[in-house]
Design a protein around this motif. Structure first.
Motif, PDB file in Angstrom:
ATOM      1  N   HIS A 140       0.857  -1.180   0.000  1.00 16.63           N
ATOM      2  CA  HIS A 140       0.000   0.000   0.000  1.00 16.63           C
ATOM      3  C   HIS A 140       0.903   1.243   0.000  1.00 16.63           C
ATOM      4  CE1 HIS A 140      -3.020  -2.923   0.848  1.00 16.63           C
ATOM      5  NE2 HIS A 140      -2.689  -3.075   2.122  1.00 16.63           N
ATOM      6  N   VAL A 141       0.989   1.907  -1.142  1.00 17.94           N
ATOM      7  CA  VAL A 141       1.920   3.030  -1.315  1.00 17.94           C
ATOM      8  C   VAL A 141       1.186   4.354  -1.165  1.00 17.94           C
ATOM      9  CG1 VAL A 141       3.565   4.147  -2.864  1.00 17.94           C
ATOM     10  CG2 VAL A 141       3.357   1.649  -2.855  1.00 17.94           C
ATOM     11  N   SER A 142       1.703   5.217  -0.302  1.00 19.18           N
ATOM     12  CA  SER A 142       1.109   6.546  -0.147  1.00 19.18           C
ATOM     13  C   SER A 142       1.990   7.584  -0.831  1.00 19.18           C
ATOM     14  CB  SER A 142       0.932   6.895   1.335  1.00 19.18           C
ATOM     15  OG  SER A 142       2.171   6.902   2.006  1.00 19.18           O
ATOM     16  N   MET A 143       1.349   8.635  -1.326  1.00 20.19           N
ATOM     17  CA  MET A 143       2.043   9.731  -1.998  1.00 20.19           C
ATOM     18  C   MET A 143       1.732  11.029  -1.262  1.00 20.19           C
ATOM     19  SD  MET A 143       3.908  11.079  -4.408  1.00 20.19           S
ATOM     20  CE  MET A 143       4.113   9.828  -5.665  1.00 20.19           C
ATOM     21  N   ALA A 144       2.764  11.686  -0.756  1.00 20.64           N
ATOM     22  CA  ALA A 144       2.567  12.918   0.001  1.00 20.64           C
ATOM     23  C   ALA A 144       1.931  13.993  -0.881  1.00 20.64           C
ATOM     24  CB  ALA A 144       3.896  13.413   0.556  1.00 20.64           C
ATOM     25  N   VAL A 145       0.880  14.633  -0.361  1.00 22.84           N
ATOM     26  CA  VAL A 145       0.165  15.696  -1.076  1.00 22.84           C
ATOM     27  C   VAL A 145       0.132  16.937  -0.187  1.00 22.84           C
ATOM     28  CG1 VAL A 145      -2.042  16.434  -2.055  1.00 22.84           C
ATOM     29  CG2 VAL A 145      -1.280  14.059  -2.340  1.00 22.84           C
ATOM     30  N   ALA A 146       0.625  18.059  -0.698  1.00 23.84           N
ATOM     31  CA  ALA A 146       0.628  19.301   0.074  1.00 23.84           C
ATOM     32  C   ALA A 146      -0.751  19.959   0.008  1.00 23.84           C
ATOM     33  CB  ALA A 146       1.688  20.261  -0.468  1.00 23.84           C
ATOM     34  N   VAL A 147      -1.289  20.296   1.176  1.00 25.56           N
ATOM     35  CA  VAL A 147      -2.553  21.022   1.268  1.00 25.56           C
ATOM     36  C   VAL A 147      -2.348  22.206   2.210  1.00 25.56           C
ATOM     37  CG1 VAL A 147      -3.990  19.009   0.809  1.00 25.56           C
ATOM     38  CG2 VAL A 147      -3.344  19.532   3.158  1.00 25.56           C
TER      39      VAL A 147
ATOM     40  N   MET B 192       8.157  18.711  -9.141  1.00 23.13           N
ATOM     41  CA  MET B 192       7.351  19.682  -9.874  1.00 23.13           C
ATOM     42  C   MET B 192       7.583  21.124  -9.413  1.00 23.13           C
ATOM     43  SD  MET B 192       5.768  18.110  -7.260  1.00 23.13           S
ATOM     44  CE  MET B 192       4.964  16.709  -8.002  1.00 23.13           C
ATOM     45  N   PHE B 193       8.271  21.278  -8.253  1.00 22.13           N
ATOM     46  CA  PHE B 193       8.581  22.615  -7.740  1.00 22.13           C
ATOM     47  C   PHE B 193      10.023  23.025  -8.038  1.00 22.13           C
ATOM     48  CE2 PHE B 193       5.294  20.890  -4.815  1.00 22.13           C
ATOM     49  CZ  PHE B 193       4.284  21.770  -5.166  1.00 22.13           C
TER      50      PHE B 193
ATOM     51  N   LEU C 224      10.795   7.418   0.278  1.00 26.66           N
ATOM     52  CA  LEU C 224      11.571   7.734  -0.920  1.00 26.66           C
ATOM     53  C   LEU C 224      11.276   9.163  -1.341  1.00 26.66           C
ATOM     54  CD1 LEU C 224      13.463   6.575  -3.156  1.00 26.66           C
ATOM     55  CD2 LEU C 224      11.390   6.093  -4.475  1.00 26.66           C
ATOM     56  N   ALA C 225      12.332   9.991  -1.430  1.00 20.01           N
ATOM     57  CA  ALA C 225      12.203  11.385  -1.857  1.00 20.01           C
ATOM     58  C   ALA C 225      12.604  11.488  -3.329  1.00 20.01           C
ATOM     59  CB  ALA C 225      13.082  12.287  -1.005  1.00 20.01           C
ATOM     60  N   ILE C 226      11.722  12.085  -4.136  1.00 21.85           N
ATOM     61  CA  ILE C 226      11.911  12.177  -5.584  1.00 21.85           C
ATOM     62  C   ILE C 226      12.187  13.619  -5.983  1.00 21.85           C
ATOM     63  CG2 ILE C 226      10.873  11.729  -7.837  1.00 21.85           C
ATOM     64  CD1 ILE C 226      11.198   9.220  -6.233  1.00 21.85           C
ATOM     65  N   GLY C 227      13.291  13.835  -6.705  1.00 17.82           N
ATOM     66  CA  GLY C 227      13.597  15.152  -7.237  1.00 17.82           C
ATOM     67  C   GLY C 227      13.106  15.303  -8.666  1.00 17.82           C
ATOM     68  N   GLY C 228      13.362  16.468  -9.241  1.00 15.86           N
ATOM     69  CA  GLY C 228      12.897  16.740 -10.598  1.00 15.86           C
ATOM     70  C   GLY C 228      13.720  16.017 -11.657  1.00 15.86           C
ATOM     71  N   ILE C 229      13.132  15.913 -12.839  1.00 17.17           N
ATOM     72  CA  ILE C 229      13.833  15.312 -13.980  1.00 17.17           C
ATOM     73  C   ILE C 229      14.512  16.429 -14.760  1.00 17.17           C
ATOM     74  CG2 ILE C 229      13.565  14.003 -16.123  1.00 17.17           C
ATOM     75  CD1 ILE C 229      11.068  12.720 -14.880  1.00 17.17           C
ATOM     76  N   ALA C 230      15.816  16.254 -15.021  1.00 15.81           N
ATOM     77  CA  ALA C 230      16.570  17.279 -15.740  1.00 15.81           C
ATOM     78  C   ALA C 230      17.583  16.625 -16.657  1.00 15.81           C
ATOM     79  CB  ALA C 230      17.278  18.213 -14.753  1.00 15.81           C
TER      80      ALA C 230
END
Length: 208
Positions: free
Chosen positions: A101-108, A161-162, A179-185
């Motif tokens: 069960h994978v959760s994805m952090a969402v900023a509110v 995305m930021f 797991l912390a994901i950075g941007g694609i460059a």
């Protein structure tokens, strides 16, 4: 006029603060970083989007699949191969989960919520995309219920995305990892003994 203003904490902010401070003490922590080549993922997503345009009437193709969705699926499959990471840290034992069960952090506005994609390893990309989209909207509309963010076995936090290239995420207890994901460059990399300038999409991962 007052030189400052005090804003009372909402109950959800208090809960978030209480839970995340637990990760600083009881859970043993170490960090792993990695760079991942994303060219094939980029091409695969473009193919999925193109297929969706050709078949707008097919339910599986109605939802635009994001890099987030692909990462959730990839992580879920990886957790199947590495069950030691699909675990909860308890006071006197580790609980290894047979379900993913994978959760994805969402900023509110109130802080950070982590809606869960249950049985993520068994779902298609379009199913994951639809669930993530629905959960994100419910979070912004303040309609998420406790059942929507409880019971995760692993968490992903994505700030790419930021414009963030790399960061350290806070473990979401009782999960033992995040797991912390950075941007694609596009970056120059050494490939086949040669330096490739541009054209190679890379993404930074930090595993905690």
């Amino acid at each position: 006029a007052q030189p400052y203003s005090d804003v009372p904490l909402t109950q959800i902010r208090k809960t978030i603060a209480r839970r995340l401070t637990q990760s600083i003490g009881p859970i043993p922590t170490f960090y792993l970083t990695s760079e991942v080549e994303m060219d094939r993922v980029w091409q695969a997503r473009e193919s999925l989007l193109a297929a969706g345009k050709r078949e707008p009437g097919v339910a599986e193709q109605d939802v635009r699949v994001s890099f987030n969705d692909i990462i959730i699926k990839a992580v879920a499959l990886a957790l199947r191969q590495h069950p030691a990471c699909n675990a909860w840290w308890q006071d006197d034992h580790l609980r290894y989960w047979n379900e993913v069960h994978v959760s994805m952090a969402v900023a509110v506005e109130e802080g950070l919520l982590v809606p869960v994609v249950r049985f993520a390893d068994t779902k298609s990309l379009s199913q994951i995309a639809a669930e993530v989209k629905e959960s994100a909207q419910k979070a912004k509309d303040k309609k998420l219920q406790p059942k929507d963010w409880e019971g995760n076995t692993f968490t992903i936090s994505n700030l790419g995305m930021f414009g963030i290239e790399e960061f350290t995420a806070i473990i979401n207890p009782p999960d033992s990892c995040i797991l912390a994901i950075g941007g694609i460059a596009q970056m120059p990399v050494v490939k086949d003994g040669q330096i490739k300038i541009g054209g190679i999409n890379m993404m930074n991962l930090l595993y905690k």
